[in-house]
Scaffold this active site. Sequence first.
Site, PDB file in Angstrom:
ATOM      1  N   HIS A 189       0.837  -1.202   0.000  1.00 21.63           N
ATOM      2  CA  HIS A 189       0.000   0.000   0.000  1.00 21.63           C
ATOM      3  C   HIS A 189       0.869   1.250   0.000  1.00 21.63           C
ATOM      4  O   HIS A 189       2.020   1.234   0.443  1.00 21.63           O
ATOM      5  CB  HIS A 189      -0.942   0.013   1.212  1.00 21.63           C
ATOM      6  CG  HIS A 189      -0.227   0.074   2.521  1.00 21.63           C
ATOM      7  ND1 HIS A 189       0.273   1.247   3.048  1.00 21.63           N
ATOM      8  CD2 HIS A 189       0.096  -0.894   3.402  1.00 21.63           C
ATOM      9  CE1 HIS A 189       0.852   0.999   4.201  1.00 21.63           C
ATOM     10  NE2 HIS A 189       0.761  -0.312   4.446  1.00 21.63           N
ATOM     11  N   TRP A 227       0.559   7.234   9.463  1.00 18.38           N
ATOM     12  CA  TRP A 227       1.295   6.407  10.429  1.00 18.38           C
ATOM     13  C   TRP A 227       2.646   5.993   9.861  1.00 18.38           C
ATOM     14  O   TRP A 227       3.590   5.836  10.615  1.00 18.38           O
ATOM     15  CB  TRP A 227       0.471   5.205  10.844  1.00 18.38           C
ATOM     16  CG  TRP A 227      -0.541   5.523  11.919  1.00 18.38           C
ATOM     17  CD1 TRP A 227      -1.057   6.765  12.225  1.00 18.38           C
ATOM     18  CD2 TRP A 227      -1.134   4.621  12.827  1.00 18.38           C
ATOM     19  NE1 TRP A 227      -1.942   6.663  13.253  1.00 18.38           N
ATOM     20  CE2 TRP A 227      -2.016   5.359  13.644  1.00 18.38           C
ATOM     21  CE3 TRP A 227      -1.037   3.252  13.022  1.00 18.38           C
ATOM     22  CZ2 TRP A 227      -2.776   4.775  14.644  1.00 18.38           C
ATOM     23  CZ3 TRP A 227      -1.799   2.667  14.021  1.00 18.38           C
ATOM     24  CH2 TRP A 227      -2.652   3.423  14.829  1.00 18.38           C
ATOM     25  N   ASN A 228       2.760   5.794   8.550  1.00 26.00           N
ATOM     26  CA  ASN A 228       4.076   5.529   7.962  1.00 26.00           C
ATOM     27  C   ASN A 228       4.983   6.727   8.208  1.00 26.00           C
ATOM     28  O   ASN A 228       6.143   6.571   8.595  1.00 26.00           O
ATOM     29  CB  ASN A 228       3.994   5.284   6.452  1.00 26.00           C
ATOM     30  CG  ASN A 228       3.336   3.989   6.086  1.00 26.00           C
ATOM     31  OD1 ASN A 228       2.429   3.987   5.264  1.00 26.00           O
ATOM     32  ND2 ASN A 228       3.768   2.884   6.652  1.00 26.00           N
ATOM     33  N   GLY A 239      -0.191  -2.517  11.371  1.00 24.09           N
ATOM     34  CA  GLY A 239      -0.816  -3.821  11.526  1.00 24.09           C
ATOM     35  C   GLY A 239      -2.218  -3.850  10.970  1.00 24.09           C
ATOM     36  O   GLY A 239      -2.474  -3.417   9.856  1.00 24.09           O
ATOM     37  N   GLU A 262      -2.974  -7.275   6.911  1.00 27.50           N
ATOM     38  CA  GLU A 262      -1.736  -7.239   7.690  1.00 27.50           C
ATOM     39  C   GLU A 262      -1.916  -8.013   8.997  1.00 27.50           C
ATOM     40  O   GLU A 262      -3.031  -8.154   9.510  1.00 27.50           O
ATOM     41  CB  GLU A 262      -1.386  -5.779   7.989  1.00 27.50           C
ATOM     42  CG  GLU A 262      -0.163  -5.559   8.821  1.00 27.50           C
ATOM     43  CD  GLU A 262       1.119  -5.980   8.143  1.00 27.50           C
ATOM     44  OE1 GLU A 262       1.674  -7.020   8.549  1.00 27.50           O
ATOM     45  OE2 GLU A 262       1.558  -5.287   7.225  1.00 27.50           O
TER      46      GLU A 262
END
Length: 125
Positions: free
Chosen positions: A9, A14-15, A22, A82
Amino acid sequence: MVKLGVIRHAMTSWNLEKRIQGSKDIALCPEGIRQAGLWGEILRPEKYDLILSSPLIRARQTSQIIAGKIGVDIEYDRDLREQDFGEWEGKRLNDIENQAPGEIKIQESKGWDFCPPGGEPRTWF
């Protein structure tokens, strides 16, 4: 001949924050939307029959943007989601290390038996 491509993705907030996502359903950030569009442009000259995607929103958004560029259908498969990282989801690695010194190394050393606290193991089958 079968041709298979694999894409993770695109970027989420959050990256950017280096948080563990998760199984949390986090959407793409503006940069991720741009990335997915670029990937679609890059993939456009190739011939694909189908996109197989996780149903998590970040993967859905990525696959929908790419599918719109290359003109293929999408199939969603729950088994592509995930791993559930349990208590670690939403946390940064340094936060986990501060709260539980050495736990990351212990889990990483377990290989396929890796299972974060309250999460699911990688060998669930």
